[in-house]
Design a protein around this motif. Structure first.
Motif, PDB file in Angstrom:
ATOM      1  N   UNK A  85       0.853  -1.192   0.000  1.00  0.00           N
ATOM      2  CA  UNK A  85       0.000   0.000   0.000  1.00  0.00           C
ATOM      3  C   UNK A  85       0.884   1.235   0.000  1.00  0.00           C
ATOM      4  N   UNK A  86       0.276   2.378  -0.223  1.00  0.00           N
ATOM      5  CA  UNK A  86       1.042   3.620  -0.171  1.00  0.00           C
ATOM      6  C   UNK A  86       1.091   4.125   1.265  1.00  0.00           C
ATOM      7  N   UNK A  87       2.272   4.019   1.859  1.00  0.00           N
ATOM      8  CA  UNK A  87       2.448   4.350   3.274  1.00  0.00           C
ATOM      9  C   UNK A  87       2.106   5.793   3.615  1.00  0.00           C
ATOM     10  N   UNK A  88       2.300   6.688   2.643  1.00  0.00           N
ATOM     11  CA  UNK A  88       2.048   8.103   2.901  1.00  0.00           C
ATOM     12  C   UNK A  88       0.579   8.471   2.808  1.00  0.00           C
ATOM     13  N   UNK A  94      -5.936   4.953   0.253  1.00  0.00           N
ATOM     14  CA  UNK A  94      -5.454   3.762  -0.446  1.00  0.00           C
ATOM     15  C   UNK A  94      -6.615   2.997  -1.073  1.00  0.00           C
ATOM     16  N   UNK A  95      -7.675   2.827  -0.294  1.00  0.00           N
ATOM     17  CA  UNK A  95      -8.832   2.079  -0.800  1.00  0.00           C
ATOM     18  C   UNK A  95      -9.423   2.781  -2.020  1.00  0.00           C
ATOM     19  N   UNK A  96      -9.538   4.101  -1.928  1.00  0.00           N
ATOM     20  CA  UNK A  96     -10.075   4.886  -3.042  1.00  0.00           C
ATOM     21  C   UNK A  96      -9.182   4.723  -4.282  1.00  0.00           C
ATOM     22  N   UNK A  97      -7.862   4.793  -4.066  1.00  0.00           N
ATOM     23  CA  UNK A  97      -6.916   4.690  -5.184  1.00  0.00           C
ATOM     24  C   UNK A  97      -7.045   3.333  -5.873  1.00  0.00           C
TER      25      UNK A  97
END
Ligand code: ATP
Length: 233
Positions: A85-88, A94-97
């Motif tokens: 996942x994207x830590x930032x 993240x879910x939306x992305x």
């Protein structure tokens, strides 16, 4: 939903997969067991079209993954040992992305909250950066992404490795829920207990071959361990 037909993969002279035939139908949790190097990850990577087969076919929803890689990815969710996942970004970002990446761009915040509620991710965590999440929380986001993608098939590579028993149990319960809604689940694991407990079928791989298949309702926990060890000698 998932089907391997005489699937082979060689790396140079080395045959990692020696003609695998395997089928996972909707509503099944198929657990792939086998020693390190048996070919479990190679199998999953072929279904994901991360690699191409040397020969044979890996099919997702009837489509050849090496011919229709992009199309087949729409049906799949992938959960490795540590979900990337994207830590930032926060959990909800993240879910939306990943939902959008999977072609689902109509979800509202309320929808995302519903997915997180289903997987049991605490509300307080949803708006925090994923960099601070525990391994169990990351796996829950992975399942939330699978829900948002409405994945028909899940490919899991040692997803409970390193999870504490409670987190592992929660994860397995989520898999059972997805299974009851018709997902086809293929999981590589070293956890014989969970395989018997959660799986509907077990396949044992050795040196690139599927050497045994069984239904979990036909065997006890002790049988699974005995049969597994018999095949490792
Ligand atoms: N890119 C590669 N190049 C060369 N050999 C590879 C490559 N990827 C995998 N292999 C080899 O193929 C064999 C099967 O590996 P694979 O990762 O599928 O096993 P596995 O059953 O998933 O093992 P583990 O339980 O350790 O994850 C191993 O011997 C591995 O070293």
């Amino acid at each position: 939903m998932l089907e391997a037909i005489d699937l082979r993969k060689t790396y140079g002279d080395y045959e990692a997969l020696k003609g695998l035939n395997l089928k996972v139908d909707a509503g099944e949790i198929y657990c792939l067991l086998g020693a390190n190097g048996a070919g479990k990850t190679t199998t999953i990577n072929l279904f994901l079209n991360f690699i191409d087969p040397t020969s044979g076919v890996a099919k997702v929803n009837g489509l050849d993954t090496s011919q229709a890689g992009l199309e087949t990815k729409k049906y799949l969710a992938y959960i490795p040992e540590t979900v990337m996942l994207y830590g930032g970004l926060t959990g909800i970002e993240n879910l939306d992305y990943f939902a959008r990446l999977g072609g689902h761009d109509r979800y509202t915040r309320a929808d995302y909250l519903r997915f997180f509620k289903r997987v049991g991710l605490q509300e307080a965590a949803i708006n925090k950066r994923v960099a601070g999440y525990s391994k169990g929380m990351r796996q829950k986001v992975g399942i939330a992404i699978a829900l948002a993608k409405q994945a028909k098939a899940l490919l899991l590579d040692e997803p409970t490795s390193g999870l504490d028993p409670k987190a592992s149990n929660e994860f397995s319960e989520l898999l059972t829920q997805l299974q009851s809604e018709g997902a086809a689940i293929l999981m590589a694991t070293h956890d014989l207990f969970r395989a018997k407990e959660t799986g509907t079928r077990i396949g044992i791989m050795r040196e690139g071959r599927l050497v045994r298949e069984m239904s979990t309702d036909e065997v006890s926990h002790a049988d699974v361990e005995r049969i597994y060890l018999e095949h490792m000698h």
